[in-house]
Design a protein around this motif. Structure first.
Motif, mmCIF file in Angstrom:
data_model
loop_
_atom_site.group_PDB
_atom_site.id
_atom_site.type_symbol
_atom_site.label_atom_id
_atom_site.label_comp_id
_atom_site.label_asym_id
_atom_site.label_seq_id
_atom_site.Cartn_x
_atom_site.Cartn_y
_atom_site.Cartn_z
ATOM 1 N N GLY A 170 0.821 -1.198 0.000
ATOM 2 C CA GLY A 170 0.000 0.000 0.000
ATOM 3 C C GLY A 170 0.854 1.246 0.000
ATOM 4 N N ASP A 171 0.744 2.050 1.067
ATOM 5 C CA ASP A 171 1.536 3.280 1.153
ATOM 6 C C ASP A 171 2.770 3.125 2.037
ATOM 7 O OD1 ASP A 171 0.399 3.171 3.663
ATOM 8 O OD2 ASP A 171 -0.560 5.142 3.571
ATOM 9 N N VAL A 172 3.143 1.868 2.339
ATOM 10 C CA VAL A 172 4.305 1.579 3.188
ATOM 11 C C VAL A 172 5.358 0.825 2.379
ATOM 12 C CG1 VAL A 172 5.136 0.384 5.258
ATOM 13 C CG2 VAL A 172 2.875 1.468 5.262
ATOM 14 N N ALA A 173 6.603 1.266 2.488
ATOM 15 C CA ALA A 173 7.736 0.531 1.916
ATOM 16 C C ALA A 173 8.506 -0.107 3.061
ATOM 17 C CB ALA A 173 8.642 1.459 1.118
ATOM 18 N N VAL A 174 8.674 -1.427 3.010
ATOM 19 C CA VAL A 174 9.420 -2.153 4.042
ATOM 20 C C VAL A 174 10.784 -2.526 3.472
ATOM 21 C CG1 VAL A 174 9.468 -4.145 5.584
ATOM 22 C CG2 VAL A 174 7.283 -3.045 5.029
ATOM 23 N N VAL A 175 11.838 -2.063 4.137
ATOM 24 C CA VAL A 175 13.206 -2.299 3.668
ATOM 25 C C VAL A 175 13.846 -3.393 4.518
ATOM 26 C CG1 VAL A 175 15.456 -1.277 3.238
ATOM 27 C CG2 VAL A 175 13.388 0.122 3.009
ATOM 28 N N ALA A 176 14.265 -4.481 3.876
ATOM 29 C CA ALA A 176 15.016 -5.540 4.547
ATOM 30 C C ALA A 176 16.483 -5.374 4.174
ATOM 31 C CB ALA A 176 14.497 -6.912 4.134
ATOM 32 N N SER A 177 17.292 -5.033 5.153
ATOM 33 C CA SER A 177 18.712 -4.738 4.929
ATOM 34 C C SER A 177 19.565 -5.887 5.438
ATOM 35 C CB SER A 177 19.072 -3.444 5.674
ATOM 36 O OG SER A 177 20.453 -3.356 5.923
ATOM 37 N N SER A 178 20.467 -6.405 4.568
ATOM 38 C CA SER A 178 21.351 -7.491 4.992
ATOM 39 C C SER A 178 22.782 -7.274 4.517
ATOM 40 C CB SER A 178 20.823 -8.833 4.465
ATOM 41 O OG SER A 178 20.767 -8.844 3.054
ATOM 42 N N ALA A 179 23.167 -6.021 4.294
ATOM 43 C CA ALA A 179 24.538 -5.703 3.869
ATOM 44 C C ALA A 179 24.962 -4.373 4.480
ATOM 45 C CB ALA A 179 24.631 -5.636 2.344
ATOM 46 N N ALA A 180 26.235 -4.275 4.799
ATOM 47 C CA ALA A 180 26.753 -3.054 5.423
ATOM 48 C C ALA A 180 26.513 -1.833 4.546
ATOM 49 C CB ALA A 180 28.244 -3.208 5.732
ATOM 50 N N TRP A 181 26.664 -2.009 3.215
ATOM 51 C CA TRP A 181 26.515 -0.851 2.321
ATOM 52 C C TRP A 181 25.088 -0.303 2.362
ATOM 53 C CZ3 TRP A 181 23.142 0.032 -1.580
ATOM 54 C CH2 TRP A 181 22.480 -1.066 -2.150
ATOM 55 N N VAL A 182 24.103 -1.167 2.596
ATOM 56 C CA VAL A 182 22.714 -0.701 2.666
ATOM 57 C C VAL A 182 22.528 0.228 3.857
ATOM 58 C CG1 VAL A 182 20.309 -1.423 2.911
ATOM 59 C CG2 VAL A 182 21.866 -2.783 1.512
ATOM 60 N N GLU A 183 23.102 -0.153 4.994
ATOM 61 C CA GLU A 183 23.040 0.722 6.170
ATOM 62 C C GLU A 183 23.808 2.014 5.922
ATOM 63 O OE1 GLU A 183 21.199 0.103 8.979
ATOM 64 O OE2 GLU A 183 20.446 -1.568 7.807
#
Length: 445
Positions: A170-183
């Motif tokens: 919907g109007d929510v984006a859920v980010v799953a981060s599993s790498a240092a560069w993403v953080e």
């Protein structure tokens, strides 16, 4: 342990730094020439015989493939580095990690950089380009649409952004981060998400254990979006769902969308059982398809509460669909002892083989579960069985496991359909490890 601090930890090139090299870079025509304009750029040189897999596109440069690192001082986690063959000729560039077993995540190959000089050695520009491409791909697939507002926007290696997953609900984006560069590039990623039409909230869900292996301790990190909801309503193939943003994975299994739709097409007047039903995805599709009666089984009370809410949301007849809290093995054993059978059985257990070293044990668990599922499928009935364990899918053993399960159950099976994740979960063939979901529709005789 390297503790990340945001936003001070964000390491991106400043406008001033870019301006100082842009004039020189504009005249460059190869990655080597562009790199010459970047002072202090380290070079990760691969061992002889270890280059081709990365030339072919595999993004994860493991430490065992590295011969030497050229650069003083040596690169730090998060630095942009060149990746080169044994003759020190660049084959691409990526982001370095001094702690992880994957010491470089390749972001762009040399020939790509030559074709698109604007993105060469520029992570911010590359992120913009990859986001635009991902959005355009989903748009071409008809996502989002009037009847489907839950989909995957970024699928890690499949969208050339290894370690980053973004699901849109919907109007929510859920980010799953599993790498240092993403953080490291969190602020940049959130900036791109906020430019998307209709996105009002961002839920950041870092994989804490995996990130510890990347050298980051972010256990105390909190959501930057203080207005974040705990649940959100979405549509999928015309069915309404409440999604818990604290639920499993990103909160909703969008990867099964096309497989759930198939269940809605074949369930008319059928007695249907959904084992490991979570929030009722397959069960609800069976009800929509006109099933005579639908039963859902799961061991999680919060999941079943969501499933009951979803029945009400869709105004399905509660006399034709019900859910029960029960262990899957225990339930199927009891049903088999009563000689109770269903026309259609769906078996979608959680990941039983998170790592290859537990593959043998997990294979036995899958075999036993499927044997029980076959015993409670009527003769000539259908079993849709799934594995979301990447180790099982990549080993190619799931069909053999199912054959073993049929032998245990004293049944015969034929394959009607083999599928994987929905088309918004692209897989890069140069990184087959990205394939994790296997879905078989079987006829049980």
């Amino acid at each position: 342990m390297l503790a990340i601090q945001l936003p001070a930890r964000l390491v991106v090139r400043s406008i001033t730094s870019f301006s100082s090299t842009s004039t020189t870079a504009a005249t460059a025509t190869t990655l080597q020439e562009i790199a010459a304009t970047r002072k202090g750029l380290a070079k990760v040189v691969l061992k002889k015989g270890k280059t081709q897999i990365f030339r072919d596109g595999s993004p994860m440069v493991y430490s065992g493939a590295v011969d030497r690192i050229i650069g003083r001082p040596p690169p730090k986690t998060g630095d942009i580095v060149l990746v080169a063959d044994g003759l020190e000729k660049p084959i691409g560039w990526g982001l370095y990690n001094s702690v992880s077993m994957f010491c470089v995540r390749l972001m762009q190959l040399e020939e790509e950089a030559t074709r698109d000089l604007n993105c060469a050695l520029d992570m911010e520009k590359l992120l913009e380009t990859r986001f635009d491409a991902a959005i355009e791909l989903r748009r071409s697939l008809g996502l989002p649409s009037v009847d489907t507002t839950a989909y995957r926007l970024i699928n890690s290696e499949g969208d050339r952004l290894s370690g980053l997953i973004i699901d849109v609900f919907g109007d929510v984006a859920v980010v799953a981060s599993s790498a240092a560069w993403v953080e490291q590039y969190k602020s940049v990623i959130e900036l791109h998400i906020r430019t998307m039409k209709n996105i009002k909230h961002i839920k950041w869900r870092p994989s804490i254990d995996i990130l510890k292996e990347e050298g980051l301790d972010i256990s105390d990190q909190t959501d930057s979006d203080s207005s974040m909801l705990s649940e959100v309503k979405v549509m999928e193939n015309g069915i309404c769902y409440n999604v818990s943003l604290a639920g499993q994975k990103t909160g909703f299994y969008a990867d099964q969308r096309e497989n759930r739709r198939l269940i809605s097409l074949i369930s008319k007047d059928q007695k249907v059982l959904d084992v490991c039903c979570y929030s009722g995805g397959f069960a609800l599709n069976a009800a929509k398809g006109g099933a005579e009666y639908v039963s859902g089984i799961d061991s999680s009370s919060p999941a079943l509460e969501l499933a009951e809410e979803n029945v009400c949301l869709n105004k399905f007849n509660p006399e034709k669909i019900s859910f029960m809290r029960k262990d899957a093995t225990e339930f199927m054993k009891e049903a088999a002892s009563r000689q109770e059978v269903w026309d259609i059985v769906i078996l979608d257990p959680p990941k039983l083989a998170p790592r290859r070293k537990v593959l043998q044990n997990a294979s036995g668990m899958y075999r036993n579960l499927n044997s029980l599922a076959m015993k409670i499928t009527k003769k000539g009935g259908l079993l849709m069985t799934c594995s979301c364990s990447g180790a099982i899918t990549q080993s190619g053993t799931f069909l053999r496991i199912l054959q073993g399960a049929a032998s245990m159950a004293g049944r015969k099976i034929t394959i009607l359909r083999q599928a994987g994740a929905a088309c918004d979960h692209p897989i890069d063939p140069s990184y087959p490890e990205g394939a994790y979901l296997t879905n078989y529709l079987l006829r049980v005789l």
